[in-house]
Design an enzyme around this catalytic site. Structure first.
Site, PDB file in Angstrom:
ATOM      1  N   GLU A   1     -36.453   3.151  15.919  1.00  0.00           N
ATOM      2  CA  GLU A   1     -37.838   3.527  16.188  1.00  0.00           C
ATOM      3  C   GLU A   1     -38.250   3.075  17.579  1.00  0.00           C
ATOM      4  OE1 GLU A   1     -41.905   1.879  14.322  1.00  0.00           O
ATOM      5  OE2 GLU A   1     -40.633   2.970  12.902  1.00  0.00           O
TER       6      GLU A   1
ATOM      7  N   GLY B   1     -41.413   2.315  10.343  1.00  0.00           N
ATOM      8  CA  GLY B   1     -40.226   3.052   9.906  1.00  0.00           C
ATOM      9  C   GLY B   1     -39.360   2.293   8.931  1.00  0.00           C
TER      10      GLY B   1
ATOM     11  N   GLY C   1     -36.434  -3.955  15.230  1.00  0.00           N
ATOM     12  CA  GLY C   1     -37.844  -3.982  15.558  1.00  0.00           C
ATOM     13  C   GLY C   1     -38.073  -4.797  16.813  1.00  0.00           C
ATOM     14  N   ILE C   2     -39.230  -5.467  16.843  1.00  0.00           N
ATOM     15  CA  ILE C   2     -39.563  -6.287  17.999  1.00  0.00           C
ATOM     16  C   ILE C   2     -39.889  -7.694  17.528  1.00  0.00           C
ATOM     17  CG2 ILE C   2     -42.048  -5.771  17.965  1.00  0.00           C
ATOM     18  CD1 ILE C   2     -41.769  -5.577  21.093  1.00  0.00           C
ATOM     19  N   GLY C   3     -39.630  -8.665  18.390  1.00  0.00           N
ATOM     20  CA  GLY C   3     -39.960 -10.040  18.042  1.00  0.00           C
ATOM     21  C   GLY C   3     -38.767 -10.958  18.155  1.00  0.00           C
ATOM     22  N   ALA C   4     -38.964 -12.186  17.723  1.00  0.00           N
ATOM     23  CA  ALA C   4     -37.946 -13.216  17.896  1.00  0.00           C
ATOM     24  C   ALA C   4     -36.689 -12.937  17.076  1.00  0.00           C
ATOM     25  CB  ALA C   4     -38.518 -14.584  17.531  1.00  0.00           C
ATOM     26  N   ILE C   5     -36.838 -12.433  15.841  1.00  0.00           N
ATOM     27  CA  ILE C   5     -35.654 -12.207  15.006  1.00  0.00           C
ATOM     28  C   ILE C   5     -34.763 -11.102  15.575  1.00  0.00           C
ATOM     29  CG2 ILE C   5     -34.847 -11.423  12.741  1.00  0.00           C
ATOM     30  CD1 ILE C   5     -37.084 -13.093  11.499  1.00  0.00           C
TER      31      ILE C   5
END
Length: 438
Positions: A238, A336, A215-219
């Site tokens: 995705e 997703g 996905g998106i973000g820091a993790i």
């Protein structure tokens, strides 16, 4: 008629284009970065001309002014995702939310379950053969263009040209509005010690030759930063952000070991900075495909060593994952997550894994610590990934594999990776619930 003549005849101002919208129309915006902010601003400015125009979209980085309460007789938001600009109207009842898997949206458009009277989208200028390009989002935007009765396009020379389900002939467009502006950008987040630890645990499960969904973000960025010593990784996801560019340029992601779409990064949309958009421009390694294909579990399963990494707001003792609601409040959407959890589990080589990764706690404004691992999900919360599908849960305190474990075993494994300050409380809840010592 030549495409040049079609283009010139249908070229108009933003104010003229939005006059093609009628009261009662169902309007779909291009998804995420392909949202045509210039046309949307013109539509909002023209609000007095409309009554009961339904607005539908997924992720939006725009202002969401059409959701303001003073426009509730003009526009009605019926979202398939909630974000910062749209949560309030849904929470207060003058907007609404449609539960739907992202992968189902193009299907719903084709079968009429989600009508599209008007599609508003941002496209590149036409090429020498008269084809514009979506460039940054094919997920449902491509199908929205095909299904819409009218298509209004903001033509922006900053939109990259990408390959895949991305080309749209000028004859399919009803209004062209030339309006250059910088594409919306999402800057890479700062990664703290918690996210670094989570990224390290996630990376420990990723083998050379794996195909990743992130996905998106820091993790996700923390995971990617821990993979610099891997070889021949691939992407079937995705979306991607800037972190993927780093690993492509380092030779870590080359997609050569993929068993589906070898040598290609397969995604539905891009979300990052200008660096990512420039990287995608006419780059043959990247293909944007529609989400009903990319997120189809049976397609995902064709990728050997498939690794899915998603996030959550809370997980209960049984392994129920809540990712898109906070109690009764709609916070986001399913995206997703479920499709990739199931697709990874179905991977044909039997080596697919799915990970739900999250910090162990969240801290409220008043300093109160809330554990994300809970005995029960909050009242009114909606389960995103159910307990029968969940596989790995990861926090900064370790890895809990839930698949194959009993409810009691799951609860113990989750307590072991909870924040130390809440483990005693969770252990007490365990003993009360199961009538046995922790």
């Amino acid at each position: 008629m030549s495409w040049e003549k079609i283009y010139e005849e249908r070229k108009m101002t933003a104010c003229e284009a939005v006059n093609l919208i009628n009261s009662g129309d169902k309007v779909v915006f291009g998804h995420c970065i392909s949202e045509p902010t210039g046309l949307i601003d013109a539509m909002v400015a023209n609000h007095d001309a409309y009554r009961n125009v339904e607005i539908t979209h997924m992720v939006s980085l725009g202002k969401g002014e059409y959701t303001r309460p003073e426009y509730k007789d003009n526009f009605k938001f019926k979202g398939i995702f909630c974000g910062a600009g749209t949560r309030k109207c849904v929470a207060e009842g003058y907007g609404d939310f449609i539960p739907v898997y992202f992968s189902d949206v193009p299907v719903w458009m084709r079968n009429g379950l989600l009508d599209v009277d008007v599609c508003m989208v941002m496209l590149s200028p036409p090429d020498k053969r008269g084809y514009c390009n979506i460039g940054i989002e094919s997920g449902y935007t491509y199908q929205a263009i095909k299904s819409a009765k009218k298509v209004l396009a903001q033509i922006n020379s900053n939109v990259p040209v990408s390959f895949g389900d991305t080309f749209v002939h000028v004859s399919e467009i009803d209004a062209f509005v030339e309006m250059d502006m910088p594409l919306a950008e999402l800057q890479p987040p700062a990664i703290d010690d918690v996210e670094t630890a989570i990224g390290r645990y996630c990376a420990s499960l990723i083998e050379d030759g794996s195909t990743l969904q992130l996905g998106i973000g820091a993790i996700p960025d923390a995971v990617l930063s821990e993979l610099k010593d891997r070889k021949h990784l691939g992407i079937h996801s995705e979306m991607i952000s800037d972190g993927v560019v780093d690993l492509v340029e380092a030779g870590v992601i080359d997609c050569t070991a993929k068993t589906l779409h070898k040598d290609k990064i397969i995604v539905t949309f891009l979300m990052g900075t200008k660096r990512l958009y420039d990287f995608a421009d006419r780059n043959p390694i990247i293909e944007l495909r529609t989400v009903d294909y990319v997120n189809n579990p049976s397609v995902i399963a064709k990728n050997n060593r498939m690794v899915s990494i998603n996030s959550a707001l809370q997980v209960d003792f049984m392994g129920q994952v809540v990712s898109c609601t906070i109690g009764t409040r709609q916070f986001s959407g399913v995206g997703g997550q479920v499709d990739f959890v199931r697709g990874a589990a179905m991977a044909e080589d039997g080596k697919g894994i799915s990970i739900i990764a999250m910090p162990s706690i969240t801290t409220k404004k008043d300093g109160t610590i809330i554990s994300k691992i809970r005995p029960y999900i909050d009242h009114g919360a909606a389960v995103t990934t159910n307990r029968y599908d969940v596989d790995y849960i990861i926090t900064e305190y370790g890895i809990a594999r839930l698949k194959g474990k009993t409810i009691q075993e799951r609860a113990k494994a989750l307590i072991d990776i909870a924040h130390p300050t809440v483990r005693g409380e969770l252990a007490d809840e365990f003993e009360q619930r199961f009538n046995r010592s922790y």
